[in-house]
Design an enzyme around this catalytic site. Structure first.
Site, short mmCIF file in Angstrom:
data_model
loop_
_atom_site.label_atom_id
_atom_site.label_comp_id
_atom_site.label_asym_id
_atom_site.label_seq_id
_atom_site.Cartn_x
_atom_site.Cartn_y
_atom_site.Cartn_z
N LYS A 41 44.42 32.76 46.11
CA LYS A 41 42.97 32.98 45.98
C LYS A 41 42.14 31.79 46.46
O LYS A 41 41.04 31.96 46.97
CB LYS A 41 42.63 33.31 44.53
N GLU B 256 35.71 29.61 38.56
CA GLU B 256 34.58 30.36 39.11
C GLU B 256 33.49 30.50 38.08
O GLU B 256 33.75 30.56 36.88
CB GLU B 256 35.03 31.79 39.48
N HIS C 267 40.99 42.80 32.49
CA HIS C 267 40.84 42.62 33.94
C HIS C 267 41.68 43.61 34.74
O HIS C 267 42.00 43.37 35.90
CB HIS C 267 41.16 41.18 34.37
N ARG D 257 47.13 45.67 50.98
CA ARG D 257 48.04 46.81 50.76
C ARG D 257 47.21 48.03 50.41
O ARG D 257 46.00 47.96 50.29
CB ARG D 257 48.97 46.50 49.59
#
Ligand code: ADP
Ligand code: ADP
Ligand code: MG
Length: 647
Positions: free
Chosen positions: A116, A200, A235, A297
């Site tokens: 990430k 973040e 999540h 994907r």
């Protein structure tokens, strides 16, 4: 086009891929583990090959074994589905090295988006808006904490190698940062072998809106619109829909452009999803979304896009992998109506969504216009602890959002699952939740409404319990171990007979009051309104479905009950098959009711075992890292009064 494909996956996605492959005339090759000998995906393919034992690491994650089967069967290409090896660049590379086409992006694109932090840095360079935060090399805890302070709370700590919502912690206060960082890095290193994290800004009232992209090998890239996946737990997505409520042409164009640029920046080929987080507090805006990650994907929720575009995404994957050009240009993509998908999981919403395993005693889906069912299991099968607990997806398509959600709700209420517990009733409640229906929701919606959605302990359904006892007693005696006819010799023939029968209802011991007369009609007290209940019988157990809930009823074996009472009084048992992460107490420790004793990881989640009462820890039967079976004794606790008696 190819003439054959090996499907390196299982469950609903392997079945779904096989369906399209067959339609395209491909010979289909399944692989399976020993736990999946009779799984539907094995029967969905033209041939099937055993690749190893149940643990995924020795079967569905074994690059070597899968490639061996691919070579032996002469497969032209390998479709990885989602999960498992789908995002492993070394697998894509190994396929290429073996001269077999990997149905997916080039290894370099998988790698570029795999971590990430790197992906975010790349996206910043490409001019794609990213969530503000820190995604640099430095991992010193003090430094990270100062970064969190600079970014401003709340923040989200994420594992750079993360996926499936793991290694993620929200932090609201500076004083809570250290503990959260520790938790995130521990989980990250255990799950991904990489402890690194990024930080973040936690977006307020977050909406998860993602864009489906498609690219061919000739530099053409388009998008197929968005999906809103804001209904989440831990999540992880639960219900997804397309289009996103509040989406406009202008915002879609802005997000679509950013997603296409993201794909271009990494030389993407095939199907991919660019996930954005949007600030839902002000409604969707053309400048209010930020890149989170790209999934390189096919996505679990791809059917909602298929239903509103009329495109078979898997067919496009095959066509592009075989060297064809994108069949449509951006302007040719038309969105029709609204589609919504619900993920049916083997889990128990009333017990904090504990993943469930066990037999599928019954499984019935409705056949309805506009409803698509992608299932990976069939009645008579078993849900094992080895893989993801998703059983099926129900997808509804209608002209409007309201109609699609109504249709989904009807489909859910007409679905029957008995045996293993599922989130069926929870999904049905969610699909009619009024604020969600009004479009007022964000990723915190489910957590804020658990009680209203029935995801709290509901207590025993006496009517269903009575229906279950009735059904068990109505069986021929030889099938029923504890028939009251045998147990009650003392009763007179002729007059009404009354029996107090010990039963177990959802694991709780109760006594059913039974009366029956000459005509052998059985009446169980509490039979109130139980005629809307339906009982399925298997192995001396009644699985009673009523209003979407399941009540499990057994006629208790009185002798065994005594034994459990005695020995089981202080035994702490594993709730399910899993791995011991840590043992938090030692023999001789004095513990208090509710105190944490051990942590077990099962089906990708951590479960904490707590002391059932005050007492002293006796023998501990396990140690960290050991596998335990469902029901295995972890340790014994000697109750307080016994100790005092001894002293
Ligand atoms: P999405 O559900 O949006 O397609 P996810 O990243 O949540 O994307 O995961 C897709 C599937 O991949 C999951 O349903 C799960 O089966 C599998 N998966 C994802 N992450 C993991 C993980 N860390 N460990 C095991 N399986 C995973
Ligand atoms: P994973 O690889 O596990 O899918 P993501 O980065 O896609 O990780 O995040 C998973 C989910 O966490 C998102 O769908 C969203 O609900 C939530 N989330 C991620 N980043 C943020 C953020 N910055 N602010 C608020 N919620 C976030
Ligand atoms: Mg994600």
């Amino acid at each position: 086009m190819f003439s054959s494909v090996l499907i390196a996956n299982r469950g609903e996605i392997a079945c779904r891929i096989a369906r399209t492959a067959k339609r395209l005339g491909l010979r289909t090759v399944a692989v399976y583990s020993s736990a999946d000998k009779d799984a539907p995906h094995v029967h969905a393919c033209d041939e099937a090959h055993l690749i190893g034992p149940a643990p995924a690491s020795e079967s569905y994650l074994s690059i070597e074994r899968i490639l061996e089967v691919a070579k032996r069967t002469g497969a032209d290409c390998i479709h990885p589905g989602y999960g498992f090896l789908s995002e492993r660049s070394e697998f894509a590379q190994a396929c290429a090295d073996a001269g077999i086409v990997f149905v997916g992006p080039p290894p370099s694109a998988i790698q570029a988006m795999g971590l990430k932090d790197r992906a975010k840095a790349l996206m910043e360079q490409a001019g794609v808006p990213v969530v503000p935060g820190f995604h640099g090399e430095m991992q010193d805890p003090k430094f990270l904490k100062s970064k969190a302070y600079e970014i401003g709370y709340p923040v989200l700590i994420k594992a750079v190698a993360g996926g499936g919502g793991k290694g993620m912690r929200r932090v609201d206060k500076h004083v809570e940062f250290d503990a959260a960082l520790e938790g995130a890095t521990r989980e990250a290193s255990r799950s991904f072998g990489d402890a690194r994290v990024l930080i973040e800004k936690y977006v307020t009232a977050p909406r998860h809106v993602e864009i489906q992209v498609f690219a061919d090998q000739y530099g053409n890239v388009i998008h197929l619109g968005e999906r809103d996946c804001s209904l989440q737990r831990r999540h992880q997505k639960v219900i997804e829909e397309a289009p996103a409520p509040g989406m406009t042409r202008e915002i879609r164009a802005a997000m679509g452009k950013a997603a296409v640029e993201a794909a271009r920046a990494v030389g993407y080929v095939g199907a991919g999803t660019v996930e954005f987080i949007a600030d839902g507090s002000t409604g969707l805006r053309p400048d209010g979304f930020w890149f989170m990650e790209m999934n390189t994907r096919l996505q679990v929720e791809h059917p909602v896009t298929e239903m509103i575009t009329g495109i078979d995404l898997v067919a496009w994957q095959f066509r592009i992998a075989s060297g064809e050009k994108l069949p449509l240009s951006q302007d040719d993509v038309k969105l029709d109506g609204h589609a919504v998908e619900a993920r049916l999981y083997a889990e128990d919403p009333e017990r904090n969504f504990l993943p469930a395993i066990g037999p599928l005693v019954a499984l019935e889906f409705p056949a309805m216009d506009g409803v698509r069912i992608d299932a990976g299991v069939v009645a008579g099968g078993t849900v094992t602890p080895f893989y993801d607990p998703m059983l099926a997806k129900l997808i509804a398509h209608a002209p409007t959002r309201d109609k699609a959600l109504d249709l989904l709700h009807t489909a859910l209420t007409r679905t029957r699952i008995a045996g293993v517990r599922s989130n069926l009733a929870f999904l049905a409640a969610l699909s009619v939740a009024s604020e969600f229906r009004a479009g007022h929701f964000d990723t915190g919606f489910i957590d804020r409404h658990l009680a209203a959605l029935g995801a709290v302990p509901q207590g025993i359904d006496a009517g269903a319990a009575a229906a279950g006892v009735t059904a068990l007693l109505a069986q021929p005696a030889q099938q029923c171990d504890a028939s009251p006819w045998d147990a009650t010799d003392g009763f007179q023939l002729g007059g009404p007979r009354e029996v107090a029968l010990p039963v177990s209802v959802d694991g709780e011991r109760l006594v059913a009051q039974i009366s029956y007369g000459q005509d052998a009609e059985i009446r169980v007290e509490h039979t109130l309104a139980a005629d809307d209940a339906r009982a399925f019988l298997a192995d001396g157990t009644a699985y009673v479905l009523r209003a979407g809930r399941q009540t499990v009823v057994r006629i208790a074996d009185v002798a065994a009950m005594g034994a459990v009472d005695h020995a089981g009084g202080g035994a702490v048992m594993a709730p399910m098959h899993g791995r011991v992460l840590s043992v938090l107490v030692a023999t001789g420790d004095v513990v208090h009711k509710g105190q944490r004793l051990a942590v077990i990881e099962a089906m990708k989640m951590e479960h904490t075992l707590t002391a059932p009462f005050d007492g002293t820890v006796g023998e501990i039967a396990v140690e960290a890292d050991k596998q335990v079976q469902d029901g295995a004794v972890i340790m014994t606790i000697a109750p307080q009064e016994l100790n005092e008696g001894k002293a």
